[in-house]
Design an enzyme around this catalytic site. Sequence first.
Site, mmCIF file in Angstrom:
data_model
loop_
_atom_site.group_PDB
_atom_site.id
_atom_site.type_symbol
_atom_site.label_atom_id
_atom_site.label_comp_id
_atom_site.label_asym_id
_atom_site.label_seq_id
_atom_site.Cartn_x
_atom_site.Cartn_y
_atom_site.Cartn_z
ATOM 1 C CE1 TYR A 108 -3.734 2.524 0.893
ATOM 2 C CE2 TYR A 108 -1.927 3.586 2.068
ATOM 3 C CZ TYR A 108 -3.191 3.636 1.524
ATOM 4 O OH TYR A 108 -3.909 4.800 1.597
ATOM 5 C CD GLU A 196 -6.158 4.596 -0.858
ATOM 6 O OE1 GLU A 196 -6.224 4.702 0.370
ATOM 7 O OE2 GLU A 196 -7.152 4.312 -1.560
#
Lengths: 391, 289
Positions: A108, A196
């Site tokens: 991530y 993101e």
Amino acid sequence: MKIHEYQAKEIFAKYGIPVPEGQMVTEVGDVRRFFEEKGGPVVVKAQIHAGGRGKGGGVKFTPTVEEAEQAAKDIMGMTLITHQTGPEGKLVQRLLVEKAANIDREMYLGFVMDRETSRVAIIASTEGGVEIEKVAAETPEKIIKIWIDPAVGLMPFQAREVCFKLGLEGTAFKGGVKMLQNLYRMFVEEDASMAEINPMIVTKEGEAMALDAKVNFDDNAAFRQKHHVELRDISEEDPLEVEASKFDLNYIKLDGKVGCMVNGAGLAMATMDLIKQCGSEPANFLDVGGSASAEGVENAFRILMSDKDVKCVLINIFGGIVRCDKVANGVVEAIRNIGNVEVPIVVRLEGTNAKEGLEIINNSGLNFHTAQGFADAAKKAADLAEGIGGA
Amino acid sequence: MAILLKEHTKVMVQGLGKEGQFHAEKMLECGTKVVAGIRPGKAGQDVLGIPCFNTVADAKAATGANASIIFVPSPFAADAVMEAIDAELELVVLITEGIPTLDMVKVKNKLKNSKTNLIGPNCPGIITPGVGKMGILPVSIFMPGKCGVISRSGTLTYEVAAQLTAVGIGQSTCIGIGGDPVIGTSHRDALEMFNNDPDTDMVALIGEIGGTDEEIAAEYIKNHMTKPVVAFIAGSTAPKGKRMGHAGAIIAGGKGTAAEKKEALRAAGVAVADSPADVGVTAKRILEG
């Protein structure tokens, strides 16, 4: 402002961030064409402004051209329900078809505005492809957080530190460092409020790549990011909210029966809260702005009236620099111009020239319910909306 | 003596356009010492009898101004604040709304180790009833007294101030700290100033959903506050992920809900009013013990 994944990936590519080869399509047939041209397997992904698409059945891995075509048929036109869309879901009108990557590892990577430090923060984790909020809550030790000094920007040592902590090696390490630096450059140059990559992957070939992309822009910076206008997809937004935004009104559609018109965002929220405490539910959030001009009031009223769930309207104005008599004139004029307003309207005016404003309301010959104070106004509106007490 | 805006505060106005002039006049009417205006390229002119200067530094040198209120449009606002911080003004009130967040990140960075207290942006300003105001707040609803008021909102501040005045509780200073994600003075900063102010004996804190400013304030109250605090948090009915007007008022990632904030404040001993109509009476009840 939110944009689609395929748009975010186009921006990534412009900033040198590796993404899978892909194409946005609006016709199912184009998925077959892509597969035949580029070879499979491919991934077919629904393009909507919400996360959690995979779990909702909006993302499919397809090894053969037939499966790709079937997936495209299934997903295009479906109403996708995820934890971010609400129970009504979102209609899929666009697909992104991509060459599937050989995934070795999933991680991530995110850049966010950290309000506590007033700095841009990098959030990274070895746990990719899952909800980062869940990782942060359950295994906070797996969250890597680095803050960026706005005077000097992201330093190479910081990018290295993140990549070391992610356990990257060799070409993936080099690619990861470059990806972080390019993502920060994108964040600043495009005035993002959030970027993101979930998951960020390392391929079996050792390349760091953005398998997914989510970018939000800061609305306040629109004046210097004129090209962002083209990225807006109005079909993803509530039609009444789009209408309101044309008049610079802050409007958010909710599920209740009391239509609210208030000056100031804080007072508008407080008004919603009080309606709920009085036993009903607000139909919307609406801030007509500090100035509450006659034109603004009329446009606001039209938007409230086009919501068929509204059973009562509450106008709550605290006059400051704006005078209540001016607002009252605006309200009366708006209702006369619109005509046929059948729902009851509760008016509460306070502050500058409130008395003069109430006189205008009372002498208008229109059917207003006036209220004494904030609590009384909310109670009257809630009761009228719920049909209580013949108020 | 109140906080921030006091008898000795001498104010310059950056951005003396139509809006700036309108509010400068209102500020003068209630006794604020407005001594200079900044209009680059128009030094030597007068507006409303206020002398104009090219730069903040010039205005400070000529008039002894130690504070500034800024109405400059959002694309140029960060530059205007930087100039005021650079000139070491004590107090800067930034009214402008719609400033890009990354501009405010730079401003906030420059504020560190500076001599300036910044209020705002996107705020109604500050008023010390009986002394003066720097902002757009309506003077008539305020009354001199000993209750400090801190709020992220504009008209909700007026609502609360009017309630306090109606129950006979005057205010020492009222500050609208602004509704953006990145702001100068926080709830916690303002609480500390009120805690140290001998002329403030209680504080009303008006928060809203989004961020953790109220939780940080609660932590301060628990450990340091010697004066009673009453509070209201707006946005109990706000849905997740939707920006409620203010750029800062958004429940993101499930964080920043009104329920969490109320709980943190209650745990710190704050009297939290559930109804926005009850802040005044709650304050009265606390005062009467």
